[in-house]
Design an enzyme around this catalytic site. Structure first.
Site, PDB file in Angstrom:
ATOM      1  N   GLU A 172       0.676  -0.960   0.012  1.00 33.79           N
ATOM      2  CA  GLU A 172       0.003   0.185  -0.101  1.00 33.79           C
ATOM      3  C   GLU A 172       0.856   1.313  -0.120  1.00 33.79           C
ATOM      4  OE1 GLU A 172      -3.176  -0.007  -0.529  1.00 33.79           O
ATOM      5  OE2 GLU A 172      -3.088  -2.274  -0.700  1.00 33.79           O
ATOM      6  N   TRP A 181       1.791   1.990  -3.228  1.00 35.91           N
ATOM      7  CA  TRP A 181       0.828   2.490  -4.235  1.00 35.91           C
ATOM      8  C   TRP A 181       0.935   4.332  -4.013  1.00 35.91           C
ATOM      9  CZ3 TRP A 181      -2.412   1.724  -8.099  1.00 35.91           C
ATOM     10  CH2 TRP A 181      -2.608   0.498  -8.538  1.00 35.91           C
ATOM     11  N   TRP A 215     -19.409  14.015 -19.790  1.00 39.26           N
ATOM     12  CA  TRP A 215     -19.901  14.006 -18.454  1.00 39.26           C
ATOM     13  C   TRP A 215     -21.145  14.900 -18.420  1.00 39.26           C
ATOM     14  CZ3 TRP A 215     -17.385  10.605 -15.709  1.00 39.26           C
ATOM     15  CH2 TRP A 215     -15.809  10.588 -16.104  1.00 39.26           C
ATOM     16  N   ASN A 243     -10.403   3.562   2.964  1.00 32.75           N
ATOM     17  CA  ASN A 243     -10.336   3.425   1.487  1.00 32.75           C
ATOM     18  C   ASN A 243     -11.235   2.858   0.600  1.00 32.75           C
ATOM     19  OD1 ASN A 243      -8.272   3.377  -0.817  1.00 32.75           O
ATOM     20  ND2 ASN A 243      -8.348   1.014  -0.452  1.00 32.75           N
ATOM     21  N   TRP A 272     -14.747  13.141 -12.723  1.00 31.15           N
ATOM     22  CA  TRP A 272     -13.875  13.001 -11.869  1.00 31.15           C
ATOM     23  C   TRP A 272     -13.187  14.056 -11.159  1.00 31.15           C
ATOM     24  CZ3 TRP A 272      -8.726  13.846 -12.034  1.00 31.15           C
ATOM     25  CH2 TRP A 272      -8.259  14.120 -13.324  1.00 31.15           C
ATOM     26  N   TRP A 279      -8.476   8.906  -8.392  1.00 32.29           N
ATOM     27  CA  TRP A 279      -9.623   9.311  -8.941  1.00 32.29           C
ATOM     28  C   TRP A 279      -9.587   8.942 -10.289  1.00 32.29           C
ATOM     29  CZ3 TRP A 279     -14.281  10.721  -7.671  1.00 32.29           C
ATOM     30  CH2 TRP A 279     -14.851  11.126  -6.305  1.00 32.29           C
TER      31      TRP A 279
HETATM   32  P1  FAD Z   1      -3.095   2.264   5.317  1.00 34.55           P
HETATM   33  O1  FAD Z   1      -4.189   0.734   4.619  1.00 34.55           O
HETATM   34  O2  FAD Z   1      -2.744   1.959   6.752  1.00 34.55           O
HETATM   35  O3  FAD Z   1      -2.117   2.155   3.903  1.00 34.55           O
HETATM   36  C1  FAD Z   1      -0.646   2.698   4.375  1.00 34.55           C
HETATM   37  C2  FAD Z   1      -0.548   3.888   3.672  1.00 34.55           C
HETATM   38  O4  FAD Z   1      -0.365   3.382   2.182  1.00 34.55           O
HETATM   39  C3  FAD Z   1      -1.411   5.023   3.524  1.00 34.55           C
HETATM   40  O5  FAD Z   1      -1.143   5.886   4.800  1.00 34.55           O
HETATM   41  C4  FAD Z   1      -0.975   5.563   2.429  1.00 34.55           C
HETATM   42  O6  FAD Z   1      -0.156   6.545   2.417  1.00 34.55           O
HETATM   43  C5  FAD Z   1      -0.664   4.474   1.455  1.00 34.55           C
HETATM   44  N1  FAD Z   1      -1.819   4.023   0.697  1.00 34.55           N
HETATM   45  C6  FAD Z   1      -2.750   3.185   0.926  1.00 34.55           C
HETATM   46  N2  FAD Z   1      -3.783   2.972  -0.145  1.00 34.55           N
HETATM   47  C7  FAD Z   1      -3.356   3.761  -1.143  1.00 34.55           C
HETATM   48  C8  FAD Z   1      -3.742   4.158  -2.530  1.00 34.55           C
HETATM   49  N3  FAD Z   1      -4.807   3.468  -3.183  1.00 34.55           N
HETATM   50  N4  FAD Z   1      -2.961   4.904  -3.124  1.00 34.55           N
HETATM   51  C9  FAD Z   1      -1.970   5.648  -2.693  1.00 34.55           C
HETATM   52  N5  FAD Z   1      -1.596   5.536  -1.412  1.00 34.55           N
HETATM   53  C10 FAD Z   1      -2.088   4.457  -0.568  1.00 34.55           C
HETATM   54  N6  FAD Z   1      -4.343   8.806  -0.329  1.00 34.55           N
HETATM   55  C11 FAD Z   1      -3.946   9.802   0.365  1.00 34.55           C
HETATM   56  O7  FAD Z   1      -2.816   9.490   1.118  1.00 34.55           O
HETATM   57  N7  FAD Z   1      -4.041  10.986  -0.024  1.00 34.55           N
HETATM   58  C12 FAD Z   1      -5.093  11.277  -0.952  1.00 34.55           C
HETATM   59  O8  FAD Z   1      -5.381  12.311  -1.252  1.00 34.55           O
HETATM   60  C13 FAD Z   1      -6.008  10.172  -1.225  1.00 34.55           C
HETATM   61  N8  FAD Z   1      -6.936  10.127  -2.078  1.00 34.55           N
HETATM   62  C14 FAD Z   1      -7.855   8.955  -2.490  1.00 34.55           C
HETATM   63  C15 FAD Z   1      -8.981   9.330  -3.440  1.00 34.55           C
HETATM   64  C16 FAD Z   1      -9.740   7.951  -3.948  1.00 34.55           C
HETATM   65  C17 FAD Z   1     -10.776   8.437  -4.701  1.00 34.55           C
HETATM   66  C18 FAD Z   1      -9.174   6.779  -3.327  1.00 34.55           C
HETATM   67  C19 FAD Z   1      -9.899   5.804  -3.867  1.00 34.55           C
HETATM   68  C20 FAD Z   1      -8.018   6.682  -2.517  1.00 34.55           C
HETATM   69  C21 FAD Z   1      -7.454   7.711  -2.163  1.00 34.55           C
HETATM   70  N9  FAD Z   1      -6.213   7.659  -1.191  1.00 34.55           N
HETATM   71  C22 FAD Z   1      -5.649   8.653  -0.633  1.00 34.55           C
HETATM   72  C23 FAD Z   1      -5.745   6.240  -0.870  1.00 34.55           C
HETATM   73  C24 FAD Z   1      -5.961   5.733   0.301  1.00 34.55           C
HETATM   74  O9  FAD Z   1      -7.675   5.708   0.507  1.00 34.55           O
HETATM   75  C25 FAD Z   1      -5.578   6.339   1.557  1.00 34.55           C
HETATM   76  O10 FAD Z   1      -4.278   6.271   1.414  1.00 34.55           O
HETATM   77  C26 FAD Z   1      -5.838   5.447   2.814  1.00 34.55           C
HETATM   78  O11 FAD Z   1      -7.232   5.374   2.898  1.00 34.55           O
HETATM   79  C27 FAD Z   1      -5.340   6.037   3.972  1.00 34.55           C
HETATM   80  O12 FAD Z   1      -5.492   5.256   5.418  1.00 34.55           O
HETATM   81  P2  FAD Z   1      -4.430   4.588   6.185  1.00 34.55           P
HETATM   82  O13 FAD Z   1      -3.462   5.484   6.191  1.00 34.55           O
HETATM   83  O14 FAD Z   1      -5.190   4.186   7.284  1.00 34.55           O
HETATM   84  O15 FAD Z   1      -4.010   3.548   5.041  1.00 34.55           O
END
Ligand code: FAD
Length: 485
Positions: free
Chosen positions: A284, A287, A315, A350, A368, A391
């Site tokens: 993650e 990502w 759109w 997420n 989007w 997005w």
């Molecule tokens: P954990 O599950 O603990 O993951 C650890 C770390 O991995 C996160 O803190 C984050 O840095 C990274 N991570 C996890 N999933 C993703 C992902 N899909 N993409 C990129 N990094 C990820 N994340 C953001 O940090 N900032 C945003 O602006 C953002 N916008 C999003 C918009 C959409 C439409 C979607 C679907 C996802 C977005 N995310 C974003 C990704 C993700 O939802 C969040 O990083 C996550 O929910 C953060 O929670 P956590 O720290 O508990 O994640």
């Protein structure tokens, strides 16, 4: 010429509001020279990709600067705040303070790199030393390229490449002492106007979060100690506290990806049974890295479709539907729960981010970019890479995007990932009295069941703003047109 060997060194803090594993600060401390710790609030950047930070992130920034100032105070050094263009302010400050060097950690994003180049040139003209150190990524984008020199657009090979590069550098400790530079006057935190006052809408953020490095380290420790085990399954459950909650801390650099990487490996080595959860968690983080590398190549990721076939996508402009989505009044409980969680806490789970994004883009056929903008303003973790990349991923216009025919069914998503409905009950309390078989589709309830739960559809909770089946078919038709092109 004056002897400059004892001239102060300016450390320019940016998206790295911490003392530990701060390469620039560490290097400055090692010089033995007096140190000036500086943060520049710069809203003057104008290049593509330069965005003023949103409201919720501004609130976080204020708290994070406060925490950093407190941490630095224990070392006897204040945090100097200035406002304006960093490329102009910093050379001026060097002149004013007699500083001989400026150190910072790089940000691999086009507008920030342009500022770094301008700053370096200005400092060199003045005969000052300028040093940029590694930034907040596990791998620099220049080091992860195809044979043709392009960035990778598919996650799995990208992450394999980053992993093959081996362990990132071991985290550096926080300096144990610093020599304070000359006393200087700067802006007060209040004068930066980062926090909302009239109205003060930040109550929910205050109740949910403790920004700052100490809180970030505690959160990491707590996650690895208690929630890493089982992460792979729990991370998809919005009704559980199954993820790290580190995203806003990472966004502001209160914890570094290297610190997370090493701490996670350490936890997995101590508890081998958690190795696969640790891999999932680190992927993650991968990502995040992937999104940032994409942003490095595509600075206007928040406005430009990565797949140009989407430029002619039909759109719909529907302000009423957009407002209903923003306020959590769509009539779809899991969507409304997510949007209200976002408004109240500055984050959204997420899984639910994917559901609400798919709903906006597919069921409502709203661009989007409108959703990305709303998230940008309301998320405390709003990230210039992760937000637009995700997005675009959901919309299908992005890199390694979700298949166009995947239209999340909000009822099934709710039933699968919030099976008892406790997430919906928490954020949509007007539905709390419904039994779990109806909580994700209240319109299926009999009049008596609704009355028993105190729900009047259209009054206490909205009817669905779009019929699921019709919305899905309309989306598939629109996507077919893009595909045909
Ligand atoms: P954990 O599950 O603990 O993951 C650890 C770390 O991995 C996160 O803190 C984050 O840095 C990274 N991570 C996890 N999933 C993703 C992902 N899909 N993409 C990129 N990094 C990820 N994340 C953001 O940090 N900032 C945003 O602006 C953002 N916008 C999003 C918009 C959409 C439409 C979607 C679907 C996802 C977005 N995310 C974003 C990704 C993700 O939802 C969040 O990083 C996550 O929910 C953060 O929670 P956590 O720290 O508990 O994640």
């Amino acid at each position: 010429m004056a002897d400059r060997s004892d001239a102060p060194c300016i450390v320019w803090f940016r998206d790295d509001l911490r003392l530990s594993d701060h390469t620039a600060l560490h290097a400055a401390a090692r010089t033995g020279r007096p140190v000036i710790c500086l943060y520049v609030f710069d809203e003057t950047l104008r290049q593509p990709g330069a965005r003023a930070i949103g409201g919720a992130a501004r609130w976080w920034l204020a708290q994070s600067l406060r925490a950093l100032n407190k941490g630095l105070a224990t070392l006897g050094v204040p945090l100097l705040l200035r406002k304006g263009s960093a490329a102009t302010i910093i050379p001026k400050l060097a002149g004013e303070s007699g500083a001989g060097a400026v150190f910072w950690n790089t940000i691999a994003q086009a507008p920030h790199l342009a500022t770094e180049r301008d700053l370096t040139a200005a400092l060199c003209d003045l005969g000052n030393e300028a040093q940029a150190f590694a930034g907040d990524l596990l791998a620099t984008p220049e080091n992860v390229r195809t044979k043709e020199g392009r960035g990778l657009r598919v996650f799995t090979p990208f992450w394999r490449r980053v992993q093959a590069m081996g362990a990132p550098p071991s985290p550096l400790p926080a300096p144990t002492h610093l020599r304070a530079g000359p006393s200087l006057t700067g802006e007060t935190l209040e004068s930066l106007r980062l926090e909302p006052t009239r109205p003060d809408w930040a109550g929910g953020l205050r109740d949910t979060w403790t920004p700052g490095e100490s809180a970030a380290q505690m959160r990491l420790k707590d996650f690895l100690g208690h929630r890493l085990s089982g992460y792979t399954g729990d991370r998809d459950r919005p009704d559980r506290d199954g993820t790290s909650g580190l995203s806003p801390h990472l966004r502001f650099g209160e914890v570094s990806p290297c610190q997370i990487w090493h701490a996670t490996h350490f936890a997995a080595a101590e508890h081998p049974a958690q190795a696969s959860d640790a891999d999932k968690f680190l992927s993650e983080l991968g990502w995040r890295e992937f999104c940032r590398h994409l942003l490095f190549d595509v600075p206007d990721l928040d406005t430009r479709n990565l797949q140009p076939s989407f430029d002619a996508f039909p759109w719909r402009h529907d302000e009423v539907a957009l407002a209903a989505w923003q306020r959590g009044q769509t009539g779809y409980p899991i969507v409304d729960a997510g949007m209200r969680q976002l408004w109240h806490t500055g984050v959204m789970h997420n899984r639910v981010r994917m559901v609400v994004a798919s709903f906006l883009v597919k069921h409502l056929l709203i661009d989007w970019r409108a959703g990305e903008k709303w998230f940008w303003d309301t998320l405390v973790d709003a990230d210039a890479g992760s937000n637009p990349a995700n997005w675009q991923w959901v919309a299908g216009s992005g890199a390694d995007a979700a298949p166009y025919f995947r239209v999340f069914n909000p009822m099934l998503q709710g039933e699968k990932f919030d099976p008892d409905g406790s997430y919906v009950r928490r954020w949509v309390p007007e539905l709390a009295g419904l039994p779990k078989k109806l909580i994700h589709q209240p319109w299926e309830a009999a009049p008596l069941e609704l009355a028993g739960a105190g729900v009047t559809l259209g009054k206490t909770y909205p009817h669905p703003i779009v019929d699921h089946r019709k919305g899905r078919e309309r989306a598939l038709k629109a996507y077919e047109k893009v595909r045909a092109r």
